[in-house]
Scaffold this motif. Structure first.
Motif, mmCIF file in Angstrom:
data_model
loop_
_atom_site.group_PDB
_atom_site.id
_atom_site.type_symbol
_atom_site.label_atom_id
_atom_site.label_comp_id
_atom_site.label_asym_id
_atom_site.label_seq_id
_atom_site.Cartn_x
_atom_site.Cartn_y
_atom_site.Cartn_z
ATOM 1 N N CYS A 26 5.929 -2.278 0.954
ATOM 2 C CA CYS A 26 5.179 -2.421 -0.287
ATOM 3 C C CYS A 26 4.911 -3.894 -0.562
ATOM 4 O O CYS A 26 5.838 -4.695 -0.681
ATOM 5 C CB CYS A 26 5.975 -1.804 -1.443
ATOM 6 N N THR A 47 2.308 -6.743 -2.876
ATOM 7 C CA THR A 47 1.514 -6.885 -4.089
ATOM 8 C C THR A 47 0.247 -7.670 -3.776
ATOM 9 O O THR A 47 0.311 -8.770 -3.213
ATOM 10 C CB THR A 47 2.324 -7.619 -5.179
ATOM 11 N N ARG A 105 -2.332 2.983 -0.218
ATOM 12 C CA ARG A 105 -2.271 2.636 -1.630
ATOM 13 C C ARG A 105 -1.104 3.369 -2.278
ATOM 14 O O ARG A 105 -0.661 4.406 -1.801
ATOM 15 C CB ARG A 105 -3.572 3.053 -2.332
ATOM 16 N N ALA A 106 -0.644 2.851 -3.394
ATOM 17 C CA ALA A 106 0.443 3.486 -4.138
ATOM 18 C C ALA A 106 -0.031 4.817 -4.711
ATOM 19 O O ALA A 106 -1.198 4.978 -5.082
ATOM 20 C CB ALA A 106 0.910 2.563 -5.255
ATOM 21 N N LEU A 107 0.888 5.765 -4.784
ATOM 22 C CA LEU A 107 0.611 7.077 -5.358
ATOM 23 C C LEU A 107 0.425 6.935 -6.862
ATOM 24 O O LEU A 107 1.163 6.221 -7.530
ATOM 25 C CB LEU A 107 1.798 8.020 -5.072
ATOM 26 N N ARG A 108 -0.594 7.607 -7.385
ATOM 27 C CA ARG A 108 -0.801 7.646 -8.830
ATOM 28 C C ARG A 108 -0.204 8.931 -9.372
ATOM 29 O O ARG A 108 -0.283 9.981 -8.731
ATOM 30 C CB ARG A 108 -2.293 7.612 -9.163
ATOM 31 N N LEU A 109 0.403 8.849 -10.546
ATOM 32 C CA LEU A 109 0.917 10.058 -11.174
ATOM 33 C C LEU A 109 -0.207 11.059 -11.306
ATOM 34 O O LEU A 109 -1.314 10.714 -11.709
ATOM 35 C CB LEU A 109 1.522 9.742 -12.541
ATOM 36 N N ASP A 142 -11.410 -0.031 -5.721
ATOM 37 C CA ASP A 142 -10.995 -0.250 -7.107
ATOM 38 C C ASP A 142 -9.706 -1.058 -7.200
ATOM 39 O O ASP A 142 -8.989 -0.999 -8.191
ATOM 40 C CB ASP A 142 -10.840 1.084 -7.841
ATOM 41 N N LYS A 145 -7.026 -4.014 -7.742
ATOM 42 C CA LYS A 145 -6.877 -5.091 -8.721
ATOM 43 C C LYS A 145 -5.712 -5.976 -8.291
ATOM 44 O O LYS A 145 -4.799 -5.524 -7.596
ATOM 45 C CB LYS A 145 -6.570 -4.510 -10.109
ATOM 46 N N ASP A 168 -1.441 12.679 -8.693
ATOM 47 C CA ASP A 168 -1.972 12.914 -7.351
ATOM 48 C C ASP A 168 -1.095 13.932 -6.635
ATOM 49 O O ASP A 168 0.072 14.130 -6.973
ATOM 50 C CB ASP A 168 -1.976 11.619 -6.528
ATOM 51 N N ASP A 217 -1.886 -4.785 -7.807
ATOM 52 C CA ASP A 217 -1.725 -3.452 -7.227
ATOM 53 C C ASP A 217 -0.808 -3.527 -6.004
ATOM 54 O O ASP A 217 -0.682 -4.572 -5.359
ATOM 55 C CB ASP A 217 -3.075 -2.881 -6.782
ATOM 56 N N SER A 218 -0.191 -2.402 -5.695
ATOM 57 C CA SER A 218 0.672 -2.303 -4.517
ATOM 58 C C SER A 218 -0.091 -1.640 -3.375
ATOM 59 O O SER A 218 -0.750 -0.624 -3.575
ATOM 60 C CB SER A 218 1.911 -1.467 -4.830
#
Length: 187
Positions: free
Chosen positions: A17, A19, A55-59, A4, A6, A61, A9-10
């Motif tokens: 990190c 992009t 992948r970057a952490l999503r709020l 998923d 895009k 998670d 995204d980081s």
């Protein structure tokens, strides 16, 4: 990992990190500035080099490691590898800007892998790799002399900055002091 993704995204590569600027069929592209190459071990990578990707952490998670941003604090060097029962003790020589945040049983990210500090000395610290971590990350294939990206937990950096700000302009009636932080286990 890229199901998923895009553009914008980081994705952390060995803890750095980056992009996403393009992607397709299991690969992604990121621009890397000269500053990033100068201050990380990404400059040492060659085609086919194994890397840690995250992948970057999503709020919302779960947070299973420690708080890092993918902004490397310094590059260290593997100074020792020692088998100890099922684990491998890894000694890392680190620059002063990293060592000032290293504490026993504290956290450090090594090539993006969150690990607990076993012990430390003036210029070095040790972590212990369990077999799973050694297999699942690039750390298991590192040799003495190899470089690693290092990032300290961001909480220590915020505490340091708050103390600096207090010295620059003491807040009236503030209970936050080095003595308070020390008494409550922060220093």
């Amino acid at each position: 990992m890229l199901e998923d993704v895009k553009i914008g995204d980081s994705i952390a590569v060995n803890g750095v990190c980056l992009t996403v600027t393009a992607f397709g069929d299991g690969v992604f592209t990121a621009d890397v500035m000269a500053e990033t190459l100068a201050k990380t071990n990404l400059r040492d990578l060659r085609p086919g080099s194994k890397v840690n990707l995250e992948r970057a952490l999503r709020l919302g998670d779960r947070l299973g490691g420690h708080l890092v941003s993918g902004h490397v604090d310094g590059v260290g060097t593997i100074a020792g590898l020692e088998k100890h029962d099922i684990a491998t003790l890894v000694t890392i020589k680190a620059p002063p800007q990293v060592m000032k945040y290293i504490i026993k049983k504290g956290s450090v990210a090594i090539d993006g892998t969150s690990l607990t500090v076993v012990d430390f000395h003036q210029e070095k610290f040790r972590v212990s790799l369990i077999p799973h971590t050694a297999q699942a990350t690039v750390l298991g294939s590192k040799k003495i002399g190899d470089t690693v990206n290092l990032e300290a937990d961001i909480l220590g950096k915020y505490i340091e900055r708050l103390l600096q700000a207090r010295e620059e302009q003491p807040a009236q009636n503030s209970k936050l002091s080095p003595e308070f932080l020390s008494a409550h286990g922060f220093l």
